[in-house]
Design a protein around this motif. Structure first.
Motif: not given
Length: 452
Positions: A224-237, A338-343
């Motif tokens: 849950k922690l890593t996918l939250t950070v993934t989504f944030i930085f995927a948007a920034i990227n 991927v993280p969006l689908l997870y949430f």
């Protein structure tokens, strides 16, 4: 048979950078994940997050050790393989190279202090504060080395005299036009890649279904922690990628045109995905998004985009970089999905977030993210061809003519095989022989057996 020293020189550098970029990315991104996990652990008094930080830090040290060797190899191969480049540009890039080494030592010193001071402070936040310099050192290490690559794309801060750079202003050279967009893209992609890779590890561990309830809670929190950070930085990227495209449209239009097989200067240019070129250099079997290249380049669907026809034939990048660009972008979009689908799945009570298909998708996303890093760097380097310093020195002019270049290739290849093998074996032994469940009971014996 005469040896092609230029080709072998390029292969040595491609191999060196391709191997090093894995450890460089980890060196930038993992410290942030360690710091976030420990902060949450201390704030919530949660043993799972504290152990996450502890275990990630332990594995991180191994990758840092390998990164030191591969980083040294880059400096060595620059001198051995590209002597003419170093002779011309050495006085320009020496400052950022020195600063990169300084940033690394800064990171390494605090990493040592951080590792050996666990449970030594009455106030746990004191130990967490020690992670901040590691994050800063890793970040600035990437910043300084990226300015060197940026300089090679948009050289600045010097005057050319008798074939050498003189009147050098090293600060202006570092802060060249390519630096802001490249640094933004490198940092955001490093944080994104490390977050999704750690998510992939957690997903794989749950997927194996060999963990106890205690370990399952630990890995689910990690996920849950890593996918939250993934989504944030995927948007920034995504923003960083858009910034990079607009930079290319203005300063390196031939690189963007080659990536998109955009041959003629025109308004409302289509974005081309995949496909192939026929004998007349016309795209076939491609996916076209009308006006999207114009929007990507200038933020306007009707804007004019410079075609490859504006660039002399002998200065055009190879057209196969189109596939590198496409693969990088497609994987980048996947890492948002991927993280969006997870949430979304986690919010629907009827669905199981940790089902086999969801976990498998997350697990495969980790290696794909590292492939995207590789594709992105291949695009960045090949898209500058035939230049090593754009507009001033070609790759052919910069390469060594040494007859021993073939031997050098095999020596570097042997080094990377040994390093890669030792790294995998060490990490495997470190974590396989010491599962999270045992550590939880060892370090935090009072923890509840099931905590989800």
């Amino acid at each position: 048979m005469e040896m092609d020293t230029v080709l072998i020189s390029r292969l040595i550098t491609a191999m060196t950078l391709g191997f090093h970029i894995i450890f460089a990315t980890i060196g930038v991104g993992v410290p942030l994940m360690i710091s976030i996990a420990e902060f949450i652990g201390v704030k919530k008094n949660d043993s799972h997050y504290l152990l996450l930080a502890r275990r990630w830090a332990r594995g991180f040290v191994i990758t840092v050790a390998v990164g030191v060797v591969t980083g040294t190899a880059i400096g060595l191969q620059l001198s051995l393989v590209w002597p003419n480049f170093m002779q011309v540009a050495g006085n320009v890039i020496s400052l950022p190279l020195f600063m990169e080494v300084f940033a690394f030592f800064f990171e390494a010193i605090f990493l040592g202090i951080y590792l050996y001071t666990w449970d030594r402070f009455k106030k746990p936040f004191v130990h967490w504060f020690l992670s901040i310099p590691i994050v800063i050192g890793g970040g600035f290490s990437a910043v300084f080395i990226t300015t060197v690559n940026a300089f090679m794309n948009t050289p600045d801060g010097f005057t050319m005299k008798n074939g050498t750079f003189s009147a050098v202003n090293p600060i202006a050279a570092m802060l060249n036009p390519a630096t802001p967009s490249k640094v933004f893209h490198v940092l955001s992609s490093a944080y994104l890649t490390c977050a999704i890779f750690l998510a992939a590890v957690a997903a794989f561990m749950i997927l194996k279904r060999k963990v106890s309830p205690l370990g399952s809670a630990y890995h689910k929190k990690a996920l849950k922690l890593t996918l939250t950070v993934t989504f944030i930085f995927a948007a920034i990227n995504l923003v960083a990628g858009d910034t990079s495209a607009k930079f290319l449209a203005e300063h390196q239009p031939e690189k963007l045109a080659a990536a998109e097989w955009h041959f003629e200067t025109e308004k409302s240019a289509d974005l081309i995905l995949f496909g192939w070129l026929n004998e007349n250099n016309e795209p076939v079997g491609e996916i076209r998004i009308p006006g999207a290249l114009s929007f990507l380049a200038h933020g306007d669907f009707n804007s004019m985009v410079t075609g490859l026809e504006e660039t002399p034939k002998d200065e055009r990048p190879p057209l196969w970089i189109h596939y590198m660009f496409d693969l990088m972008v497609v994987i980048g979009m996947l890492l948002i999905a991927v993280p969006l689908l997870y949430f979304i799945v986690s919010k629907i009570k009827k669905w199981n977030t940790h089902n086999k298909w969801m976990l498998s998708l997350i697990a495969i996303s980790g290696p794909l993210a590292f492939l995207a890093i590789e594709f992105g760097w291949i695009y960045a380097e090949e898209g500058r061809q035939p230049w090593i310093i754009r507009g001033y020195m070609t790759v052919e002019e910069a390469a060594t003519s040494s007859p021993y270049i073939g031997l050098m290739f095999f020596l570097f290849l042997g080094l990377y095989i040994v390093l890669g093998t030792l790294c995998v074996i060490t990490l495997r032994k470190m974590f396989r022989d010491n599962p999270a469940e045992e550590e939880l009971e060892k370090h935090y014996p009072t923890i509840e057996k099931v905590d989800e």
